[in-house]
Design a protein around this motif. Structure first.
Motif, mmCIF file in Angstrom:
data_model
loop_
_atom_site.group_PDB
_atom_site.id
_atom_site.type_symbol
_atom_site.label_atom_id
_atom_site.label_comp_id
_atom_site.label_asym_id
_atom_site.label_seq_id
_atom_site.Cartn_x
_atom_site.Cartn_y
_atom_site.Cartn_z
ATOM 1 N N LEU A 171 -7.277 33.085 34.082
ATOM 2 C CA LEU A 171 -7.705 31.763 33.621
ATOM 3 C C LEU A 171 -9.226 31.641 33.645
ATOM 4 O O LEU A 171 -9.808 30.812 32.949
ATOM 5 C CB LEU A 171 -7.110 30.662 34.511
ATOM 6 N N THR A 172 -9.879 32.467 34.468
ATOM 7 C CA THR A 172 -11.325 32.292 34.643
ATOM 8 C C THR A 172 -12.154 33.027 33.596
ATOM 9 O O THR A 172 -13.359 32.813 33.529
ATOM 10 C CB THR A 172 -11.767 32.791 36.038
ATOM 11 N N PHE A 173 -11.501 33.891 32.791
ATOM 12 C CA PHE A 173 -12.280 34.694 31.851
ATOM 13 C C PHE A 173 -13.086 33.834 30.873
ATOM 14 O O PHE A 173 -14.176 34.203 30.485
ATOM 15 C CB PHE A 173 -11.362 35.634 31.039
ATOM 16 N N VAL A 174 -12.478 32.705 30.474
ATOM 17 C CA VAL A 174 -13.157 31.885 29.465
ATOM 18 C C VAL A 174 -13.923 30.730 30.093
ATOM 19 O O VAL A 174 -14.551 29.942 29.396
ATOM 20 C CB VAL A 174 -12.140 31.317 28.445
ATOM 21 N N ASP B 1 -16.733 28.752 32.651
ATOM 22 C CA ASP B 1 -18.118 28.895 33.086
ATOM 23 C C ASP B 1 -18.133 29.686 34.408
ATOM 24 O O ASP B 1 -17.272 29.474 35.271
ATOM 25 C CB ASP B 1 -18.672 27.474 33.293
ATOM 26 N N PRO B 2 -19.104 30.616 34.584
ATOM 27 C CA PRO B 2 -19.097 31.438 35.804
ATOM 28 C C PRO B 2 -19.099 30.619 37.101
ATOM 29 O O PRO B 2 -18.430 30.986 38.063
ATOM 30 C CB PRO B 2 -20.382 32.261 35.693
ATOM 31 N N GLY B 3 -19.816 29.494 37.098
ATOM 32 C CA GLY B 3 -19.875 28.648 38.299
ATOM 33 C C GLY B 3 -18.504 28.087 38.641
ATOM 34 O O GLY B 3 -18.055 28.101 39.790
ATOM 35 N N PHE B 4 -17.812 27.605 37.606
ATOM 36 C CA PHE B 4 -16.476 27.042 37.780
ATOM 37 C C PHE B 4 -15.519 28.141 38.248
ATOM 38 O O PHE B 4 -14.726 27.960 39.167
ATOM 39 C CB PHE B 4 -16.000 26.461 36.437
ATOM 40 N N ALA B 5 -15.652 29.318 37.588
ATOM 41 C CA ALA B 5 -14.742 30.431 37.892
ATOM 42 C C ALA B 5 -14.895 30.874 39.345
ATOM 43 O O ALA B 5 -13.900 31.029 40.064
ATOM 44 C CB ALA B 5 -15.029 31.600 36.950
ATOM 45 N N ILE B 6 -16.126 31.046 39.791
ATOM 46 C CA ILE B 6 -16.327 31.564 41.148
ATOM 47 C C ILE B 6 -15.918 30.498 42.185
ATOM 48 O O ILE B 6 -15.379 30.831 43.244
ATOM 49 C CB ILE B 6 -17.784 32.058 41.366
ATOM 50 N N ALA B 7 -16.133 29.217 41.845
ATOM 51 C CA ALA B 7 -15.727 28.145 42.762
ATOM 52 C C ALA B 7 -14.207 28.161 42.932
ATOM 53 O O ALA B 7 -13.683 28.041 44.046
ATOM 54 C CB ALA B 7 -16.192 26.792 42.225
ATOM 55 N N LEU B 8 -13.509 28.336 41.823
ATOM 56 C CA LEU B 8 -12.043 28.384 41.848
ATOM 57 C C LEU B 8 -11.552 29.565 42.693
ATOM 58 O O LEU B 8 -10.687 29.425 43.569
ATOM 59 C CB LEU B 8 -11.525 28.499 40.416
ATOM 60 N N TYR C 286 -3.683 41.769 29.405
ATOM 61 C CA TYR C 286 -3.920 41.707 27.954
ATOM 62 C C TYR C 286 -5.163 40.868 27.647
ATOM 63 O O TYR C 286 -5.986 41.232 26.804
ATOM 64 C CB TYR C 286 -2.699 41.120 27.250
ATOM 65 N N ALA C 287 -5.307 39.758 28.352
ATOM 66 C CA ALA C 287 -6.393 38.823 28.058
ATOM 67 C C ALA C 287 -7.778 39.406 28.352
ATOM 68 O O ALA C 287 -8.777 38.909 27.835
ATOM 69 C CB ALA C 287 -6.188 37.537 28.857
ATOM 70 N N LEU C 288 -7.840 40.448 29.157
ATOM 71 C CA LEU C 288 -9.141 41.039 29.493
ATOM 72 C C LEU C 288 -9.911 41.451 28.249
ATOM 73 O O LEU C 288 -11.091 41.126 28.089
ATOM 74 C CB LEU C 288 -8.917 42.284 30.355
ATOM 75 N N GLN C 289 -9.235 42.229 27.376
ATOM 76 C CA GLN C 289 -9.923 42.726 26.174
ATOM 77 C C GLN C 289 -9.027 42.642 24.945
ATOM 78 O O GLN C 289 -9.263 43.351 23.968
ATOM 79 C CB GLN C 289 -10.325 44.200 26.376
ATOM 80 N N ASN C 290 -7.993 41.788 25.023
ATOM 81 C CA ASN C 290 -6.998 41.680 23.950
ATOM 82 C C ASN C 290 -6.472 43.055 23.549
ATOM 83 O O ASN C 290 -6.403 43.396 22.360
ATOM 84 C CB ASN C 290 -7.579 40.974 22.720
ATOM 85 N N SER C 291 -6.133 43.846 24.546
ATOM 86 C CA SER C 291 -5.739 45.218 24.254
ATOM 87 C C SER C 291 -4.446 45.562 24.995
ATOM 88 O O SER C 291 -4.306 45.268 26.191
ATOM 89 C CB SER C 291 -6.873 46.151 24.682
ATOM 90 N N PHE C 292 -3.520 46.199 24.262
ATOM 91 C CA PHE C 292 -2.268 46.623 24.900
ATOM 92 C C PHE C 292 -2.496 47.807 25.827
ATOM 93 O O PHE C 292 -1.719 48.047 26.728
ATOM 94 C CB PHE C 292 -1.223 46.975 23.829
ATOM 95 N N PHE C 293 -3.580 48.535 25.565
ATOM 96 C CA PHE C 293 -3.894 49.661 26.436
ATOM 97 C C PHE C 293 -4.047 49.176 27.884
ATOM 98 O O PHE C 293 -3.593 49.833 28.828
ATOM 99 C CB PHE C 293 -5.189 50.343 25.960
#
Lengths: 155, 491
Positions: free
Chosen positions: B49-52, B54-61, B405-412
């Motif tokens: 959920l944090t990929f998209v 803001d970094p501040g919000f993500a790290i706080a979460l 998958y959400a990391l790089q939209n890749s099945f690999f």
């Protein structure tokens, strides 16, 4: 039992390290300046893996020789095998069926495997939770999840 | 510098970031309370959920989950004698006997207060030590950095493994996996077999999801079979308010636990469980009533609880200043920061000083929210324990796939997550620790890069590693940690 496991894992790792040693020997020998080259680090690591794997195999062999109680190998419970098989099928079909279609049966069967027996729960949560996750990611977090690519499914 | 501190504080105190911290702490408390779920798994669930965000919000979460998870683990340890997290194992020794005596509320209150004080103490350590350590780390050369990373790996192997061979092997397999992809100096492909997906190597986060989440999903299936996972929770546990005598009794063990936890947290790989048991032992030795330990002593709860919560801030110190994770949870935090283009390490305090202080103050707020939520919503949280695994586990299984998958939209990435999951299962079967492998994945590229830069600078002369005081110190510490582990194993 641990001794047997160590021997099996040790032998597998010896084979892997030998394979990587062969692959490392095939790497291009490009050396720029004083840089030891791209094969330098893999050589250190593969040699270390080889030595440690041999050590683990010897440890396993010694523990058996010292009279470790031999136990018969127990197969994992059926539900574990089903779970792993299901996961493989799910990720294999995901690119073709898309997230929504593939995840609903996957999720429902998993609920059953984890002890969910309530019919209403299986019927409601089975489709609702994957759909919620799909919409949460696609429309709230704007992360596209895989769509169906089979023509019959409108991909 | 002062301006950065202020900016960091203001950023961490933005209402949206405070909300993220609160949500994170709430999720962390729940995750920590669920037996069979680790804090790392909790962070992994939230991570996609944090990929998209803001970094501040993500790290706080994420920090909220980290801090909350550490405290939540003790609630089930006290109420059910099942530690929610390994760090809470020591708490169960006195918490559960107190619950049996009808003093569960008092035990929970002790755990919350001690954990809160431990967390705040580690915040102070983080605030005062991290910038100074980063300033020292800036003086490190390639040979020092190589020796430091090497030390980090050796100490992890020795702490994380009952068998030194298995610990080292786990780390070496991790380093072998890291060699797949382009080499860090020249960008030449290695072991890619012509596959484009392998050019950038295995993404660290997919490895992490697989290594931690898949074995846990399987483990919960095993528990389901043996019937050990579910126990009814009684939400009638009396008042959690402590009286003056209790608070007075807690002073010494909390001091011992906080100092021990923060110090041990700084050492990579030590983690909460070791800190909790060591501080429990120290507190018992320092107590006037050691005979009460194990039979429901307040001191026996206060010491480990303050220690395992103090570990969190301690573990953030090497993560932020040296880029070396103190435990698996901080390894995931490194991955989360890298996704946002922020590399933890000494330069974080130079190039992104505002953000470095945002992390520090977000950690402070995480402790505050954690305390507030734990005290005000304990009964509600305990009720949530009855969430059926039949729903929880399939959600985690699905989120593992979605997150990869959400990391790089890749099945690999999905396939490599599953590969690492199977590897994690095999390692569990072999009783091989997974943490050295994980940290080798985090540190492997740095290790190779620093090694090759140092050797390039010295034109291949390995004596360069013995020309700097820092390098010699770290190499000596590495040797001590390996020999100590070898000695301990033989004993």
């Amino acid at each position: 039992m641990m001794g047997q496991k160590n021997i099996i894992a040790g032998v597998v790792l010896i084979l892997i390290s030998l394979t990587f040693m062969y692959l490392t020997s095939q790497l291009p020998n490009r050396i720029v300046g004083g840089d030891p080259g791209i094969a330098f680090f893999p050589w250190i690591i593969t040699l270390s893996v080889l030595v440690l794997s041999i050590a683990m195999t010897i440890q396993g062999w010694l523990s058996i020789r010292q009279g470790e109680a031999a136990t018969t190998w127990q197969a994992p419970p059926t539900r574990v095998i089903v779970m792993v098989g299901l996961y493989i099928i799910f990720i294999a079909l995901l690119p073709y069926l898309g997230f929504l279609i593939a995840s609903i049966p996957f999720f429902t069967i998993l609920m059953f495997l984890y002890g969910g027996r309530h019919k209403l729960l299986l019927t409601l949560a089975g489709p609702c939770i994957p759909i919620s996750i799909y919409f949460l990611f696609r429309h709230v977090f704007l992360i596209p999840l895989p769509n169906a690519t089979l023509e019959i499914l409108g991909g | 510098m002062n301006e950065s501190i202020l900016q960091g504080f203001l950023q961490a105190s933005l209402p949206i970031n405070l909300m993220a911290t609160g949500i994170g702490a709430f999720i962390g408390l729940i995750v920590g309370m669920i037996p069979g779920m680790t804090i790392s798994s909790g962070i992994i669930i939230v991570l996609p959920l944090t990929f998209v965000l803001d970094p501040g919000f993500a790290i706080a979460l994420l920090l909220g989950v980290y801090v909350g998870g550490m405290m939540g683990g003790s609630f089930t340890a006290i109420l059910l004698n099942i530690p929610g997290t390994p760090s809470a194992s020591a708490t169960a020794m006195d918490g559960y006997p107190m619950a049996l005596k009808g003093e569960a509320g008092r035990a929970l209150g002790t755990s919350i207060v001690a954990g809160f004080i431990g967390g705040l103490f580690s915040f102070l350590c983080l605030y005062f030590i991290a910038p100074s350590l980063a300033a020292i780390a800036l003086k490190f050369h390639a040979q020092d950095l190589f020796s430091l990373v090497f030390f980090g790996l050796t100490i992890i192997c020795s702490f994380a493994a009952k068998s030194l061979v298995k610990g080292l092997l786990s780390a070496m397999v991790g380093l072998l996996i890291v060699t797949v992809g382009q080499d860090p100096m020249l960008g030449t492909p290695r072991f890619t077999f012509g596959q484009v997906g392998l050019l950038s190597g295995f993404h660290f986060l997919t490895a992490l999801v697989g290594l931690f989440a898949i074995p846990e999903l399987i483990n919960n299936l095993f528990n389901l079979k043996s019937g050990t996972a579910e126990k009814k929770t009684d939400t009638q546990f009396g008042s959690i308010l402590l009286n003056r005598a209790d608070l007075k009794q807690m002073r010494k063990p909390v001091t011992i636990g906080s100092i021990t936890g923060a110090f041990l947290g700084i050492l990579p790989g030590v983690g909460g469980p070791i800190a909790a048991f060591i501080s429990y032992d120290y507190a018992k030795k320092a107590s006037k009533q050691p005979e009460q330990f194990g039979h429901g002593s307040i001191e026996g709860i206060a010491a480990p609880e303050s220690a395992n919560n103090a570990v969190t801030g301690g573990a953030l110190i090497p993560m932020m200043t040296l880029g070396i994770p103190g435990d698996p949870a901080t390894a995931i935090l490194i991955g989360a920061l890298l996704v946002h283009g922020l590399a933890p390490g000494p330069l974080l305090f130079i190039e992104n000083a505002d953000f470095a202080y945002t992390i520090i103050f977000a950690f402070f707020w995480a402790n505050i929210f954690n305390f507030m939520i734990a005290t005000s919503g304990l009964r509600f949280l305990v009720k949530l324990l009855s969430t059926p695994k039949a729903i929880l586990m399939p959600i985690i299984a699905l989120l593992c796939v979605v997150g990869s998958y959400a990391l790089q939209n890749s099945f690999f990435d999905v396939y490599s997550m599953f590969f690492f999951g199977m590897l994690g299962l095999a390692m569990r079967w072999l009783k091989m620790p997974v943490v050295p492998l994980l940290l080798a994945l985090v540190l492997g590229k740095q290790l190779e890069e620093h090694l090759r830069v140092a050797l390039t600078a010295s034109k291949g002369d390995v004596s360069i590693f013995f020309t700097s005081g820092f390098s010699i110190l770290f190499l000596c510490l590495s040797a001590i940690s390996i020999f100590w582990a070898f000695y301990a194993n033989r004993k």
